[in-house]
Each structure stands twice: as C-alpha cells, then as structure tokens.
Design a protein around this motif. Sequence first.
Motif, PDB file in Angstrom:
ATOM      1  N   GLN A   6     -37.422 -71.397 -44.808  1.00  0.00           N
ATOM      2  CA  GLN A   6     -38.248 -70.526 -44.192  1.00  0.00           C
ATOM      3  C   GLN A   6     -39.759 -71.195 -44.261  1.00  0.00           C
ATOM      4  O   GLN A   6     -40.058 -72.042 -45.018  1.00  0.00           O
ATOM      5  N   ASN A  21     -39.168 -66.192 -39.743  1.00  0.00           N
ATOM      6  CA  ASN A  21     -37.814 -66.674 -39.691  1.00  0.00           C
ATOM      7  C   ASN A  21     -37.134 -67.207 -40.933  1.00  0.00           C
ATOM      8  O   ASN A  21     -37.825 -67.826 -41.810  1.00  0.00           O
ATOM      9  N   CYS A  22     -35.906 -66.999 -41.124  1.00  0.00           N
ATOM     10  CA  CYS A  22     -35.199 -67.454 -42.081  1.00  0.00           C
ATOM     11  C   CYS A  22     -33.809 -68.052 -41.572  1.00  0.00           C
ATOM     12  O   CYS A  22     -33.130 -67.625 -41.013  1.00  0.00           O
ATOM     13  N   TRP A  34     -34.341 -59.385 -47.829  1.00  0.00           N
ATOM     14  CA  TRP A  34     -35.647 -59.627 -47.651  1.00  0.00           C
ATOM     15  C   TRP A  34     -36.477 -58.954 -48.668  1.00  0.00           C
ATOM     16  O   TRP A  34     -36.299 -57.580 -48.851  1.00  0.00           O
ATOM     17  N   TYR A  72     -34.572 -63.087 -39.014  1.00  0.00           N
ATOM     18  CA  TYR A  72     -36.073 -62.793 -39.058  1.00  0.00           C
ATOM     19  C   TYR A  72     -36.377 -61.141 -39.640  1.00  0.00           C
ATOM     20  O   TYR A  72     -35.881 -60.314 -39.578  1.00  0.00           O
ATOM     21  N   CYS A  88     -36.634 -64.777 -48.451  1.00  0.00           N
ATOM     22  CA  CYS A  88     -35.430 -64.602 -47.904  1.00  0.00           C
ATOM     23  C   CYS A  88     -34.241 -64.845 -48.978  1.00  0.00           C
ATOM     24  O   CYS A  88     -34.212 -65.812 -49.485  1.00  0.00           O
ATOM     25  N   THR A 103     -42.279 -67.447 -47.816  1.00  0.00           N
ATOM     26  CA  THR A 103     -43.322 -67.505 -46.976  1.00  0.00           C
ATOM     27  C   THR A 103     -44.547 -66.653 -47.378  1.00  0.00           C
ATOM     28  O   THR A 103     -44.440 -65.547 -47.395  1.00  0.00           O
TER      29      THR A 103
END
Lengths: 109, 113
Positions: A6, A21-22, A34, A72, A88, A103
């Motif tokens: 990520q 995004n992941c 998440w 995401y 994530c 992130t």
Amino acid sequence: GQNIDQPTEMTATEGAIVQINCTYQTSGFNGLFWYQQHAGEAPTFLSYNVLDGLEEKGRFSSFLSRSKGYSYLLLKELQMKDSASYLCAVRDSNYQLIWGAGTKLIIKP
Amino acid sequence: NAGVTQTPKFRVLKTGQSMTLLCAQDMNHEYMYWYRQDPGMGLRLIHYSVGEGTTAKGEVPDGYNVSRLKKQNFLLGLESAAPSQTSVYFCASQPGVDTGELFFGEGSRLTVL
C-alpha cells in the motif's frame, strides 16, 4: 513469500474523496480488513471484505477483487479527523493476519 | 466497558533487564495476540493463544515468551531485553479465528537502552 503493498503516504483536501489502494500476495485468502490508526493510538476496525465487490459503511467504502489480489478503501467527504494511518490486512489460509505497513493520510484544509 | 487493557503503557529498560507486559480482556474472547509495530513496517505477530493454557509462535517470537494461565490474561515476557526490542507492543483479542475484527489494547511503548 506473503506481501501486502500500500502507498506510504497520501495527501488530500478536506471535503474531497480519496482512494487508498492495497495489493496482496498471500498463501490463501480468508478475508481482507481495513483498520484506521491515529498517531499514538491503537488500530480500530473499519471494514471487512471476503467476497468480491463493494461494501459501503457511511463515508467509508471498501472494494475487493480476489482475482486481482486488490482492494481499495474509499473515503468520501473528508474531514480533518480522518488524518490517520490506514492499515490493510489479509487473513491467509492459516487464518493468520498479514499486515501492510499502512498508508499515512494527511488531510489539508 | 474496559475491552482490552495493557500495562504498563510506557517502560524504559536497560539492555539485559527483564520485564513482563500484561494484557487483560473482559470480553471472554478465546483468541489473544501480541504484536509489535515498528516504523515503516506492518504489525508483526510475536505470539498468540487460541485459548486458556495454549500458546503458539508467530512471525517474530525470538527473545519473547508468553503465558495464558487465565482466559482473560495474556502475558508477554522479555527475559533479557535488547535494543532491537524497542518498539510499540499491541495486544489484541478476538472471539474466534473466523470472526471479523480484532480488538486492540492501547499499546505499550518500550524503549531498551
């Protein structure tokens, strides 16, 4: 090996929309999570996807594509309090969670 | 409603000293975990327990020991602390392995000099 990728950091404007995004490569798949983590605090659960598609929960939505190894997190109507790290994590075939590095989301006025 | 409680919140150790971190949960969860979190890295699993009296090694178990004598408590021990063990430690619990979220404690910041 198992890997979760990520972006390290993202910047967005208050009131806007941001997509985090992941991508993952794991030994098996039993769900994707998440979590939100504010600086100096514990992670808190945001969402869980086990089937393909979009899960919506208020201002936050999470999408999963198992065939692409991709997810995401979509945050709408950004608020200053959304400034945090977003983690994530994928549960593998042994039901162990594999975590991405997170992130860091910076929200600017 | 306490949830998951970790003690102590902060600790400074000298190399070679020992200490124990205590995790207590009041949700009657079977599964408990100890993670460490270091800058630029994801949470890494140290040890975990699937029920009272059981423990198992995670990804980074070396230098740590654990015990789960009572269902509500999960102890993490450092027998001889090293600077590489400077980290933030999180305890988490879960009702069962196939349920959703983990419930985390507030974290314990450990510095080894």
